[in-house]
Motif scaffolding. Structure first.
Motif, PDB file in Angstrom:
ATOM      1  N   LYS A   1       0.834  -1.192   0.000  1.00 27.92           N
ATOM      2  CA  LYS A   1       0.000   0.000   0.000  1.00 27.92           C
ATOM      3  C   LYS A   1       0.879   1.257   0.000  1.00 27.92           C
ATOM      4  O   LYS A   1       0.615   2.214  -0.747  1.00 27.92           O
ATOM      5  N   ILE A   2       1.921   1.263   0.811  1.00 31.62           N
ATOM      6  CA  ILE A   2       2.837   2.408   0.860  1.00 31.62           C
ATOM      7  C   ILE A   2       3.570   2.552  -0.474  1.00 31.62           C
ATOM      8  O   ILE A   2       3.755   3.666  -0.979  1.00 31.62           O
ATOM      9  N   ILE A   3       3.993   1.422  -1.035  1.00 29.68           N
ATOM     10  CA  ILE A   3       4.719   1.466  -2.309  1.00 29.68           C
ATOM     11  C   ILE A   3       3.828   2.042  -3.408  1.00 29.68           C
ATOM     12  O   ILE A   3       4.280   2.853  -4.220  1.00 29.68           O
ATOM     13  N   PHE A   4       2.565   1.640  -3.443  1.00 31.01           N
ATOM     14  CA  PHE A   4       1.664   2.159  -4.474  1.00 31.01           C
ATOM     15  C   PHE A   4       1.464   3.666  -4.318  1.00 31.01           C
ATOM     16  O   PHE A   4       1.538   4.419  -5.296  1.00 31.01           O
ATOM     17  N   LYS A   5       1.193   4.108  -3.077  1.00 27.42           N
ATOM     18  CA  LYS A   5       0.880   5.515  -2.834  1.00 27.42           C
ATOM     19  C   LYS A   5       2.101   6.420  -2.975  1.00 27.42           C
ATOM     20  O   LYS A   5       2.008   7.515  -3.543  1.00 27.42           O
TER      21      LYS A   5
ATOM     22  N   TYR B   1       5.363   5.529  -4.158  1.00 25.67           N
ATOM     23  CA  TYR B   1       6.399   5.250  -5.153  1.00 25.67           C
ATOM     24  C   TYR B   1       5.807   5.033  -6.549  1.00 25.67           C
ATOM     25  O   TYR B   1       6.134   5.769  -7.483  1.00 25.67           O
ATOM     26  N   SER B   2       4.937   4.018  -6.682  1.00 22.40           N
ATOM     27  CA  SER B   2       4.463   3.629  -8.015  1.00 22.40           C
ATOM     28  C   SER B   2       3.650   4.729  -8.687  1.00 22.40           C
ATOM     29  O   SER B   2       3.957   5.146  -9.814  1.00 22.40           O
ATOM     30  N   LEU B   3       2.593   5.198  -8.010  1.00 22.99           N
ATOM     31  CA  LEU B   3       1.732   6.215  -8.617  1.00 22.99           C
ATOM     32  C   LEU B   3       2.470   7.529  -8.861  1.00 22.99           C
ATOM     33  O   LEU B   3       2.377   8.088  -9.969  1.00 22.99           O
ATOM     34  N   PRO B   4       3.228   8.072  -7.898  1.00 22.22           N
ATOM     35  CA  PRO B   4       3.984   9.312  -8.178  1.00 22.22           C
ATOM     36  C   PRO B   4       4.972   9.151  -9.322  1.00 22.22           C
ATOM     37  O   PRO B   4       5.162  10.081 -10.121  1.00 22.22           O
ATOM     38  N   LYS B   5       5.609   7.979  -9.416  1.00 20.79           N
ATOM     39  CA  LYS B   5       6.560   7.743 -10.501  1.00 20.79           C
ATOM     40  C   LYS B   5       5.870   7.803 -11.855  1.00 20.79           C
ATOM     41  O   LYS B   5       6.368   8.422 -12.811  1.00 20.79           O
TER      42      LYS B   5
ATOM     43  N   ILE C   1      -6.173  11.569  -8.294  1.00 17.52           N
ATOM     44  CA  ILE C   1      -6.264  11.286  -6.858  1.00 17.52           C
ATOM     45  C   ILE C   1      -6.914   9.919  -6.657  1.00 17.52           C
ATOM     46  O   ILE C   1      -7.989   9.645  -7.193  1.00 17.52           O
ATOM     47  N   VAL C   2      -6.255   9.057  -5.883  1.00 14.47           N
ATOM     48  CA  VAL C   2      -6.785   7.731  -5.556  1.00 14.47           C
ATOM     49  C   VAL C   2      -7.023   7.707  -4.049  1.00 14.47           C
ATOM     50  O   VAL C   2      -6.088   7.893  -3.264  1.00 14.47           O
TER      51      VAL C   2
ATOM     52  N   GLN D   1       1.782  -1.361 -12.944  1.00  9.05           N
ATOM     53  CA  GLN D   1       0.972  -1.397 -14.163  1.00  9.05           C
ATOM     54  C   GLN D   1      -0.443  -0.888 -13.880  1.00  9.05           C
ATOM     55  O   GLN D   1      -1.053  -0.200 -14.726  1.00  9.05           O
ATOM     56  N   ALA D   2      -0.981  -1.192 -12.683  1.00  9.58           N
ATOM     57  CA  ALA D   2      -2.297  -0.671 -12.309  1.00  9.58           C
ATOM     58  C   ALA D   2      -2.258   0.846 -12.186  1.00  9.58           C
ATOM     59  O   ALA D   2      -3.184   1.544 -12.620  1.00  9.58           O
ATOM     60  N   ALA D   3      -1.168   1.374 -11.593  1.00 12.05           N
ATOM     61  CA  ALA D   3      -1.021   2.820 -11.467  1.00 12.05           C
ATOM     62  C   ALA D   3      -0.968   3.477 -12.844  1.00 12.05           C
ATOM     63  O   ALA D   3      -1.555   4.551 -13.067  1.00 12.05           O
TER      64      ALA D   3
END
Length: 555
Positions: A475-479, A481-485, A498-499, A522-524
């Motif tokens: 959850k932390i990685i998605f919020k 790292y992944s999505l901001p990247k 915004i998610v 990939q979802a992000a």
């Protein structure tokens, strides 16, 4: 005795007693008059005069009377490294200017023939001036001597500091043309060298890792001809290991033999071009800052604290031995857990280049070891290509999918080739036919299944198991790292996509059966792409995704 005859005697020659003295006097007088019109006799003129007179059998050897004004090779010494912020390059030569005015930033001319004592000549107010060298970097001795023997026209760049002119760059220039109306006045007979080859040679001789300027940076492979290779060996051959130096001389000799056919010459030139592109640097590796190493690992991926600590503990021995660890690292774990990123981070920590080898694509040992030159379509292997592409014998070798390497192909098992590389006893490519030292190679491998790796291969590594991420970590990685990247990659602002927290929880639940974080990224990308489409088509400034939205979009 006229000036030309005095110069001949300084260089160990005298007029032969049986020579026609009247003819010789007229010839030398004519040369002296031409030289005076040009501002003096250059070092290149001297070589031409001597060669002409020797060809005509007009001169004979005589005792050498060395000029006291010419320095001896005693000025070559070991230069210390300087701060990168002080100069673009390390200073490699110093001129003593105590009794003369400051030199301009750029000085154009040529080195003198080292047989007469190395110095630097340039034209000043239509006079030929000679600058004595106070100190020079020992690594460049062969290069300076070669440039002096050939009288190559170059530009020295430097700065005046106190009573010294400190030179930090050489650039090959096109010799100036004679602009005199007097047909009897000839331009100084300078020669040329390809600047690309010169800059490559200079960078090869440097041990510090300092980037060249855009104007001087080598472009592509500098060895276009065999003459370039011979020139490089003449200037920088002593920087090669003894066995490779001997190998290069054999290949140059084979290339020049009339009995060699076109394929043999082509293979010899290609092998030389590849090998001489490799810089064989020091095996004394710099100490590692543990705090900085941890910072680099943290920048690459989130969490995995125990894994990062284990990685640092494995390579920290460099601080005491200044050599690479005896065993490489094998990162084992599910796909998408960041194994490759850790490998890249280790290369950054060790401050050496890296090369990547994907074993899932290797089905034949010859892909790694190359093929013999007896074949027309012979080629080097991927391991040799890695040395060539990185330009260094000190590399981090990243072997991905090691568990895919242990199988029998048409010509054997590719894993057997890796054993030779991993033992750090030197690697011999069938195409190159020469052993490359591998004590500057550090191997990091990745694998998903340790059971598919043979015990001999596994014993060459320190195995570090990488667990999958927990739901909270994902959850932390998605919020964070992944999505901001992904948003940065799409040039989108955070407020445009915004998610909600509940939507993130839903995403983690939807991908709970997938290992690693690759599917989350990939979802992000899917969500960000949808948001950008809606913004561009509706004119909306922001799109917010809740649980229902992500279920509909990703379900």
């Amino acid at each position: 005795m006229n000036k030309i005859e005095a110069i001949l005697r300084e260089n160990g020659y005298a007029i032969a007693p049986e020579a026609d003295r009247e003819y010789v006097n007229n010839l030398l007088t004519s040369w002296e008059e031409d030289a005076e019109k040009r501002g003096g006799v250059s070092d290149a003129d001297v070589d031409i005069y001597i060669n002409i007179l020797k060809t005509m059998s007009i001169v004979i050897p005589a005792p050498v009377q060395k000029s006291k004004q010419i320095m001896t090779p005693d000025f070559f010494t070991d230069f210390p490294a300087q701060e990168e912020t002080e100069l673009n390059y390390r200073v490699f030569m110093i001129f003593d200017r105590k009794d003369k005015s400051s030199l301009p930033h750029h000085v154009y001319g040529a080195f003198t023939n080292p047989q007469r004592g190395l110095a630097f000549e340039y034209a000043d107010d239509e006079q030929i001036e000679k600058i004595e060298i106070a100190a020079a970097d020992r690594r460049f001795e062969d290069l300076f001597n070669a440039l002096g023997r050939k009288h190559v026209y170059i530009r020295l760049s430097g700065n005046t500091v106190g009573n010294e002119f400190q030179v930090y760059r050489i650039k090959a220039e096109t010799p100036p043309e004679n602009d005199s109306d007097d047909e009897n006045v000839n331009a100084i007979p300078y020669s040329e060298i390809d600047n690309n080859l010169l800059q490559f040679t200079i960078e090869h001789l440097r041990t510090s890792i300092i980037q060249p300027t855009d104007d001087d940076a080598p472009i592509d492979m500098p060895f276009q001809t065999m003459e370039d290779i011979v020139m490089f060996m003449d200037c920088a051959g002593n920087s090669l290991p003894e066995n490779i130096r001997a190998w290069a001389k054999r290949n140059i000799l084979a290339y020049g033999q009339q009995s060699s056919d076109a394929d043999e010459k082509r293979h010899a030139k290609k092998a030389l071009s590849m090998m001489l592109n490799v810089s064989f640097g020091s095996k004394n590796f710099a100490a590692i800052d543990p705090d900085n190493a941890r910072k680099i690992l943290d920048e690459e991926l989130y969490g995995l604290d125990n894994v990062k600590q284990r990685v640092i503990e494995t390579i920290i021995q460099v601080n005491r031995t200044h050599t690479l660890p005896a065993y490489g690292i094998l990162l084992a774990g599910p796909a998408g857990t960041g194994k490759s990123r850790i490998a890249y981070a280790v290369a950054k920590i060790l401050k050496i280049p890296f090369a990547v080898l994907d074993m899932s694509t290797v089905r034949d040992p010859e892909a790694l070891t190359g093929t013999s030159r007896i074949y027309t379509n012979a080629h080097p292997g991927r391991i040799m290509e890695a040395f060539y592409e990185t330009g260094s014998s000190n590399i981090v070798f990243i072997i991905n999918e090691l568990d895919k390497s242990d199988h029998e192909g048409q010509h054997g098992n590719p894993a057997d080739t890796l054993l030779t590389l991993l033992d750090n006893l030197g690697f011999t490519d069938n195409y190159m036919e020469c052993q490359i030292p591998t004590n500057g190679v550090y191997t990091i491998a990745t694998a998903n299944d340790l059971d598919k790796i043979s015990k001999p291969l596994l014993s060459r590594f320190a195995v570090i198991n990488i667990p999958d991420y927990t739901p909270d970590e994902k959850k932390i990685i998605f919020k964070d790292y992944s999505l901001p990247k992904i948003l940065r990659h799409m040039d989108m602002k955070p407020e445009e996509c915004i998610v909600t927290d509940s939507a993130v929880d839903k995403i983690i639940e939807m991908y709970r059966n997938f290992s690693g974080c690759r599917d989350l990224e990939q979802a992000a990308e899917h969500i960000a792409g949808n948001a950008l489409f809606r913004i561009e088509t509706t004119g909306s400034g922001s799109v917010t995704y809740d649980t229902d939205d992500v279920t509909k979009l990703l379900g």
